[in-house]
Design an enzyme around this catalytic site. Structure first.
Site, PDB file in Angstrom:
ATOM      1  N   ASN A 147      42.664 -10.085  -5.571  1.00  0.00           N
ATOM      2  CA  ASN A 147      43.576 -10.383  -6.678  1.00  0.00           C
ATOM      3  C   ASN A 147      44.733  -9.392  -6.764  1.00  0.00           C
ATOM      4  O   ASN A 147      45.361  -9.253  -7.811  1.00  0.00           O
ATOM      5  CB  ASN A 147      42.816 -10.454  -8.010  1.00  0.00           C
ATOM      6  N   ARG A 285      44.177   1.195 -14.780  1.00  0.00           N
ATOM      7  CA  ARG A 285      43.059   1.488 -15.665  1.00  0.00           C
ATOM      8  C   ARG A 285      43.579   2.251 -16.872  1.00  0.00           C
ATOM      9  O   ARG A 285      44.442   3.134 -16.749  1.00  0.00           O
ATOM     10  CB  ARG A 285      41.973   2.310 -14.951  1.00  0.00           C
ATOM     11  N   GLN A 314      36.357  -1.844 -22.720  1.00  0.00           N
ATOM     12  CA  GLN A 314      36.657  -3.266 -22.623  1.00  0.00           C
ATOM     13  C   GLN A 314      35.403  -4.070 -22.926  1.00  0.00           C
ATOM     14  O   GLN A 314      34.380  -3.821 -22.291  1.00  0.00           O
ATOM     15  CB  GLN A 314      37.197  -3.603 -21.223  1.00  0.00           C
TER      16      GLN A 314
END
Length: 389
Positions: A147, A285, A314
């Site tokens: 990705n 991040r 998260q």
């Protein structure tokens, strides 16, 4: 037989889709640079369908159960007595996504007596404590490159959204307004700006390539300098460190992995060296940035905007200050989980599982930790405690 524990994000609030906006995905033969896409022996899913949520199961159930293995899928990963914690002690394999990370902390790894393999369905394995994975001889693998272009596209979108003040202008339409002056009072052209990336690996380099046609001045810093021909092709200016680069840039995008050398990098001191009114984009991040320093920089005007899709923890709690700070373009962690990307990381997850279950080598580019040490991509991109002694 193996027990595979898979942690995925929740299904859509209105239920798992019965139809999709598009009927197919474009065919991609290989990634930039020539690396082939995942090559599992087979797949049991439809490309373009939602695979990263609980009901999608990464398309793994039929494959694993046909071989006699057990698949447990949950989204319940945090809090006392979570399903993840209950199922972990006898799991042989844990699969998690960066977008909904099941944090494999030292404490959890110590309790996971059977754990042999931790797979990231995506890229970025910092939700696994790599020092502890090395100590417990747990192999860590991820679907490298699956990705990267998805994230690079998201970065380009966010840069333009901030610089052109797109999101507030769109909100004005949704609210029924029209005042043009309010929309353009913070809108600029990207053309001619100096844009720099912290790290120029697969994602960072893809960002640079996508921004080149905008007639910007491109900068980068990386532990591994790019070949001279790439620098010449894109007109890149190399800087030895992030601290050297950021004062020269109008826009900075962070595309580095999280490890001890990058954690907390964008603090008050570094932000103060940036141009007043610079933009910062972080799809890498969240902990690479000091959470409260970002808020202060936006409130003071030192930063003109901050965008990204990475948070810590998260999912982000409702009172996370990045939800309400001024001039932001934050999204949930979605940049690498487009339906296009899901087809690739689901296939790559199956490829890794096939290799591990069949006792054949996992691709080196997928490896982060193996045999009690950093390996493959991990050795190139990460550092651990023993590297810093």
């Amino acid at each position: 037989m193996a027990k595979v524990l898979c942690v995925l994000y929740d299904d859509p609030e209105n239920g798992y889709p019965t139809s999709y906006a598009r009927d197919d995905l474009p065919h991609i033969a290989h990634y930039p640079g020539g690396q082939t896409l995942p090559t599992p022996q087979g797949t049991d899913f439809t490309p373009g369908h939602l695979l990263g949520s609980v009901s999608g199961e990464l398309g793994l159930r039929a494959f694993l159960e046909s071989r006699g293995h057990t698949l447990v899928v949950t989204s319940d990963k945090d809090g006392e007595n979570s399903a993840f914690d209950r199922e972990l002690p006898d799991a042989d394999v844990v699969i998690s996504q960066p977008f909904w990370p099941a944090y494999l902390t030292p404490e959890r790894l110590a309790r996971a007596a059977n754990l042999k393999l931790a797979i990231t369905a995506g890229i970025g394995s910092d939700h696994v404590d790599l020092d502890s994975a090395i100590e417990h001889d747990v192999t860590v693998a991820e679907v490298t490159f699956c990705n990267s272009i998805s994230v690079a596209e998201h970065v380009a979108m966010m840069i333009l959204s901030l610089v052109r003040n797109y999101l507030p202008s769109n909100q004005r339409v949704l609210d029924g307004g029209w005042n043009i002056a309010d929309c353009v009072a913070r809108s600029y052209d990207l053309e001619g700006m100096h844009v720099g990336t912290v790290a120029a690996g697969r994602i960072g380099l893809a960002v640079l390539r996508r921004l080149k046609p905008f007639d910007v001045h491109l900068h980068y810093t990386d532990r591994h300098r790019l070949p001279a021909e790439v620098e010449e092709e894109l007109g890149l200016t190399f800087h030895p460190t992030t601290a050297d680069m950021v004062p020269a840039c109008d826009v900075v995008t962070v595309n580095a992995p999280l490890h001890p050398e990058t954690e907390g990098m964008f603090n008050d001191e570094l932000l103060a060296t940036m141009k007043r009114g610079a933009y910062l984009i972080n799809t890498a991040r969240a902990k690479i940035c000091d959470r409260d320093a970002i808020v202060r920089a936006l409130e003071s005007g030192q930063l003109a905007g901050y965008a990204g899709d990475v948070w810590y923890p998260q999912p982000a709690p409702a009172d996370h200050p990045w939800r309400t700070m001024p001039h932001h373009g934050m999204t949930p962690h979605i940049s690498g989980s487009s339906l296009s990307a899901q087809a690739r990381y689901a296939a790559g997850t199956r490829e890794i599982l096939e290799s591990w279950l069949d006792g054949t080598p996992i691709r080196p580019e997928y490896l982060i930790v193996q045999g009690g040490k950093l390996a493959g991509t991990g050795a190139h991109s990460y550092s651990v405690a023993k590297d810093r002694k």
